[in-house]
Scaffold this motif. Structure first.
Motif, PDB file in Angstrom:
ATOM      1  N   GLY A 182       0.816  -1.202   0.000  1.00  0.00           N
ATOM      2  CA  GLY A 182       0.000   0.000   0.000  1.00  0.00           C
ATOM      3  C   GLY A 182       0.851   1.253   0.000  1.00  0.00           C
ATOM      4  O   GLY A 182       2.071   1.208   0.103  1.00  0.00           O
ATOM      5  N   GLN A 183       0.178   2.382  -0.127  1.00  0.00           N
ATOM      6  CA  GLN A 183       0.821   3.685  -0.170  1.00  0.00           C
ATOM      7  C   GLN A 183       1.007   4.221   1.256  1.00  0.00           C
ATOM      8  O   GLN A 183       0.352   5.176   1.645  1.00  0.00           O
TER       9      GLN A 183
ATOM     10  N   ARG B 286       4.679   7.755   0.508  1.00  0.00           N
ATOM     11  CA  ARG B 286       4.163   9.128   0.451  1.00  0.00           C
ATOM     12  C   ARG B 286       5.220  10.165   0.813  1.00  0.00           C
ATOM     13  O   ARG B 286       5.177  11.278   0.299  1.00  0.00           O
ATOM     14  N   ASN B 287       6.159   9.804   1.686  1.00  0.00           N
ATOM     15  CA  ASN B 287       7.114  10.790   2.189  1.00  0.00           C
ATOM     16  C   ASN B 287       8.547  10.559   1.711  1.00  0.00           C
ATOM     17  O   ASN B 287       9.173  11.468   1.169  1.00  0.00           O
TER      18      ASN B 287
ATOM     19  N   VAL C 148      11.112  11.971  -2.298  1.00  0.00           N
ATOM     20  CA  VAL C 148      12.371  12.685  -2.090  1.00  0.00           C
ATOM     21  C   VAL C 148      13.504  11.959  -2.815  1.00  0.00           C
ATOM     22  O   VAL C 148      14.332  12.583  -3.494  1.00  0.00           O
ATOM     23  N   LEU C 149      13.547  10.634  -2.685  1.00  0.00           N
ATOM     24  CA  LEU C 149      14.576   9.847  -3.365  1.00  0.00           C
ATOM     25  C   LEU C 149      14.454   9.956  -4.880  1.00  0.00           C
ATOM     26  O   LEU C 149      15.456  10.113  -5.589  1.00  0.00           O
TER      27      LEU C 149
ATOM     28  N   ALA D 299       7.070   6.835 -11.830  1.00  0.00           N
ATOM     29  CA  ALA D 299       6.761   5.781 -10.866  1.00  0.00           C
ATOM     30  C   ALA D 299       5.291   5.402 -10.964  1.00  0.00           C
ATOM     31  O   ALA D 299       4.440   6.244 -11.271  1.00  0.00           O
ATOM     32  N   THR D 300       5.027   4.151 -10.698  1.00  0.00           N
ATOM     33  CA  THR D 300       3.657   3.654 -10.623  1.00  0.00           C
ATOM     34  C   THR D 300       3.179   3.741  -9.174  1.00  0.00           C
ATOM     35  O   THR D 300       3.996   3.931  -8.272  1.00  0.00           O
ATOM     36  N   PRO D 301       1.896   3.556  -8.940  1.00  0.00           N
ATOM     37  CA  PRO D 301       1.446   3.373  -7.553  1.00  0.00           C
ATOM     38  C   PRO D 301       1.999   2.058  -6.998  1.00  0.00           C
ATOM     39  O   PRO D 301       2.553   1.238  -7.740  1.00  0.00           O
ATOM     40  N   ALA D 302       1.835   1.850  -5.711  1.00  0.00           N
ATOM     41  CA  ALA D 302       2.244   0.579  -5.093  1.00  0.00           C
ATOM     42  C   ALA D 302       1.517  -0.570  -5.780  1.00  0.00           C
ATOM     43  O   ALA D 302       0.336  -0.453  -6.137  1.00  0.00           O
ATOM     44  N   VAL D 303       2.207  -1.692  -5.944  1.00  0.00           N
ATOM     45  CA  VAL D 303       1.582  -2.823  -6.637  1.00  0.00           C
ATOM     46  C   VAL D 303       0.320  -3.303  -5.931  1.00  0.00           C
ATOM     47  O   VAL D 303      -0.619  -3.768  -6.578  1.00  0.00           O
ATOM     48  N   GLY D 304       0.271  -3.161  -4.613  1.00  0.00           N
ATOM     49  CA  GLY D 304      -0.900  -3.597  -3.858  1.00  0.00           C
ATOM     50  C   GLY D 304      -2.130  -2.746  -4.089  1.00  0.00           C
ATOM     51  O   GLY D 304      -3.225  -3.102  -3.661  1.00  0.00           O
TER      52      GLY D 304
END
Length: 120
Positions: free
Chosen positions: A71-72, A77-78, A82-83, A98-103
């Motif tokens: 999950g996100q 989120r934080n 930054v990375l 980047a994609t959303p989290a795979v979950g």
């Protein structure tokens, strides 16, 4: 050239990364023309910066980072933005996304439901 980075959290126990290694192996078998690298937020190598730098050194100009998180949460989120932004500044010639989290993906959730159903 396009590439993908499978981005995980990382852990102290080296066995934790074994499914990530299998995932990268599956990717390479099914998508041999698109490089894949693993990267980890903490406790394991390579870091996101190291993976991006390695791919860019091989001529990759477009990288999609896939967070292999359920999950996100706070890290995605934080810490992750930054990375990712630091990598963009370090290598401005490389397009990073980047994609959303795979979950967060319905197909991934369905695969977990199917896995549970097979266990019955």
């Amino acid at each position: 050239m396009k590439a993908i980075i499978l981005f995980g959290h990382g852990a102290r126990d080296s066995r934790w990364r074994e499914p990530f290694d299998r995932l990268a192996t599956l990717w390479r078998a099914q998508h041999p023309d698109t490089p894949v690298e693993l990267a980890f937020l903490e406790m394991m190598q390579p870091s996101l910066e190291e993976a991006v730098t390695f791919l860019a050194g091989g001529g990759v100009t477009q990288i999609t980072v896939v967070p292999v998180f359920f999950g996100q949460g706070g890290h995605l989120r934080n810490d992750f933005p930054v990375l990712l932004e630091a990598c963009k500044k370090q290598l401005p010639g490389v397009k990073l996304s980047a994609t959303p989290a795979v979950g967060e993906d319905l197909a991934v959730l369905q695969a977990i439901v199917d896995f549970g159903a097979r266990a019955l």
